[in-house]
Design a protein around this motif. Structure first.
Motif: not given
Length: 116
Positions: A29-33
């Motif tokens: 999740f943290s890698a998504f914009a």
């Protein structure tokens, strides 16, 4: 598999506030914009606010100073705080998780209605 669910929409009077939530499942999740979009009847879907994986934010001119986007990576959630709402903010609001590769995962949308 990434799933996205929005919540928090509703009916509010002009000048009021709402906080939309976006809950996601899946990994990284943290890698998504994350983008919040809205679509009013008869209009195209348009970007309202975006927050990158690094926390940088941008807003549509029409909501600057009134809306705030944020994210909570630990809980795989994102939020859109909407203050001083106007009737023209009435729309279905969508949360989108966006990979740098271009893949986008959409939620089903949540209705926001602002009465005058």
């Amino acid at each position: 598999q990434v799933q996205v669910v929005e919540s928090g929409g509703g009916l509010v009077q002009a000048g009021g506030s709402l906080r939309l939530s976006c809950a996601a499942s899946g990994s990284f999740f943290s890698a998504f914009a994350i983008g919040w979009y809205r679509q009013a009847p008869g209009k195209q879907r348009a970007l309202v606010a975006q927050i990158t994986s690094g926390g940088a934010t941008r807003y549509a001119d029409s909501v600057k100073g009134r809306f705030t986007i944020s994210r909570d990576n630990a809980n795989k959630a994102a939020y859109l705080q909407m203050d001083n709402l106007k009737p023209e903010d009435t729309a279905v609001y969508y949360c989108a998780l966006q990979r740098s590769s271009g893949s986008t995962y959409w939620g089903q949308g949540t209705q926001v209605t602002v009465s005058s």
